[in-house]
Design an enzyme around this catalytic site. Sequence first.
Site, short mmCIF file in Angstrom:
data_model
loop_
_atom_site.label_atom_id
_atom_site.label_comp_id
_atom_site.label_asym_id
_atom_site.label_seq_id
_atom_site.Cartn_x
_atom_site.Cartn_y
_atom_site.Cartn_z
N TYR A 56 0.85 -1.19 0.00
CA TYR A 56 0.00 0.00 0.00
C TYR A 56 0.89 1.24 0.00
O TYR A 56 1.58 1.52 0.99
CB TYR A 56 -0.90 0.04 1.23
CG TYR A 56 -1.98 -1.03 1.30
CD1 TYR A 56 -2.29 -1.83 0.21
CD2 TYR A 56 -2.69 -1.24 2.47
CE1 TYR A 56 -3.27 -2.79 0.29
CE2 TYR A 56 -3.68 -2.21 2.56
CZ TYR A 56 -3.96 -2.99 1.46
OH TYR A 56 -4.94 -3.95 1.56
N LEU A 206 -18.50 -1.58 2.33
CA LEU A 206 -19.22 -0.48 1.68
C LEU A 206 -18.89 -0.43 0.19
O LEU A 206 -19.17 0.56 -0.48
CB LEU A 206 -18.88 0.86 2.34
CG LEU A 206 -19.29 0.98 3.81
CD1 LEU A 206 -18.88 2.34 4.37
CD2 LEU A 206 -20.79 0.76 3.98
N ARG A 208 -16.14 -0.06 -1.48
CA ARG A 208 -15.28 1.08 -1.82
C ARG A 208 -16.05 2.39 -1.90
O ARG A 208 -15.78 3.26 -2.73
CB ARG A 208 -14.54 0.80 -3.13
CG ARG A 208 -13.64 -0.41 -3.02
CD ARG A 208 -13.09 -0.88 -4.35
NE ARG A 208 -12.23 -2.04 -4.13
CZ ARG A 208 -12.66 -3.29 -3.98
NH1 ARG A 208 -13.96 -3.54 -4.03
NH2 ARG A 208 -11.84 -4.29 -3.77
N GLY A 209 -17.02 2.51 -1.03
CA GLY A 209 -17.82 3.74 -0.95
C GLY A 209 -19.07 3.72 -1.80
O GLY A 209 -19.94 4.58 -1.65
N SER A 212 -22.10 3.44 0.34
CA SER A 212 -21.98 4.21 1.59
C SER A 212 -23.09 5.24 1.74
O SER A 212 -23.31 5.76 2.84
CB SER A 212 -20.63 4.95 1.62
OG SER A 212 -20.59 5.95 0.60
#
Length: 330
Positions: A56, A206, A208-209, A212
């Site tokens: 990352y 979620l 990746r949003g 959400s």
Amino acid sequence: MQTYRLGKTGPEVSAIGLGCMGMSGMYGPSDRAESIATIHAALDAGVNLLDTGDFYGMGHNEMLIGEALKGRRRENAIISVKFGALRDPAGGWGGIDARPVAVKNFLAYSLQRLGVDYIDIYRPARLDPNVSIEDTVGAIADLVKSGYVRHIGLSEVGAETIRRAATVAPIVDLQIEYSLISRGIEEKILPATRELGISITAYGVLSRGLISGHWQKGQAAAGDFRAYSPRFQDGNIEQNLALVEKLREIAEAKSVSVAQIAIAWVAAKGKDIVPIIGARRRDRLTEALGSRAVDLSAEDFEAIERAVPKGAAAGGRYPEQMLQHMDSEK
């Protein structure tokens, strides 16, 4: 914060974990000070499970977590690290290396970047097609014996691989995507982990949003993974956001947010499932923690199933070329 034991022999972890990937650029620019403040807020709220990967931000994420943990008791954090993903100077992906010699090399660098003496849960990010899972897990087991690793986990592998890995050493958890619109584990993988007493640490709860309640079409900026993700593309995003609006009706009726409904749904699927929340701001963390107070009734589950039935999402969870190399998809 309620805690659960991962697997039969794993650590006690908070009922919600913090996924730190988004703090290192995968979803566009992030704020370093806010990221560290979010990690601190999570720890202060009793969230002890911090999830990262050595790839990352090419190590940035591990160094960020190391900075956030300075002055804190090491025992208060359960650090989960994925290893093995290869990247080039341009940020491209070059496959997986899970050879025993590579496992030890990757670990040495992670310990240095994190500034710790051991890693709580160590796991290959994906299955290396050129190395048996027995050899990879055996190498991690050697690191457990020498004290550099406490527990062994897996990530995005299928039921057969899980069974093979478990014959070598105790596996405490499988990290894999699981959400209202990514339910592929329910057929074979989840029954296998439950048979073997292995927990699920669920990322992407979620999506990746996407689910959400905050995402809007065209929101992905340059350098954001979602600009290439099938579910965010024209022709798919419209259908997927329509599902979110149906979910919003249920959330509003309960005076909670869409995100809280989505997280609560995953958490309610069993005490062996721990949602990993990819919050990189304190306000998103606070919202996610609020899901712990959401009580879903049988009627709520029925309404959610009608609003977002299994298989309703348009587009795959990863681009097709990536899915082809994922053991969990076979």
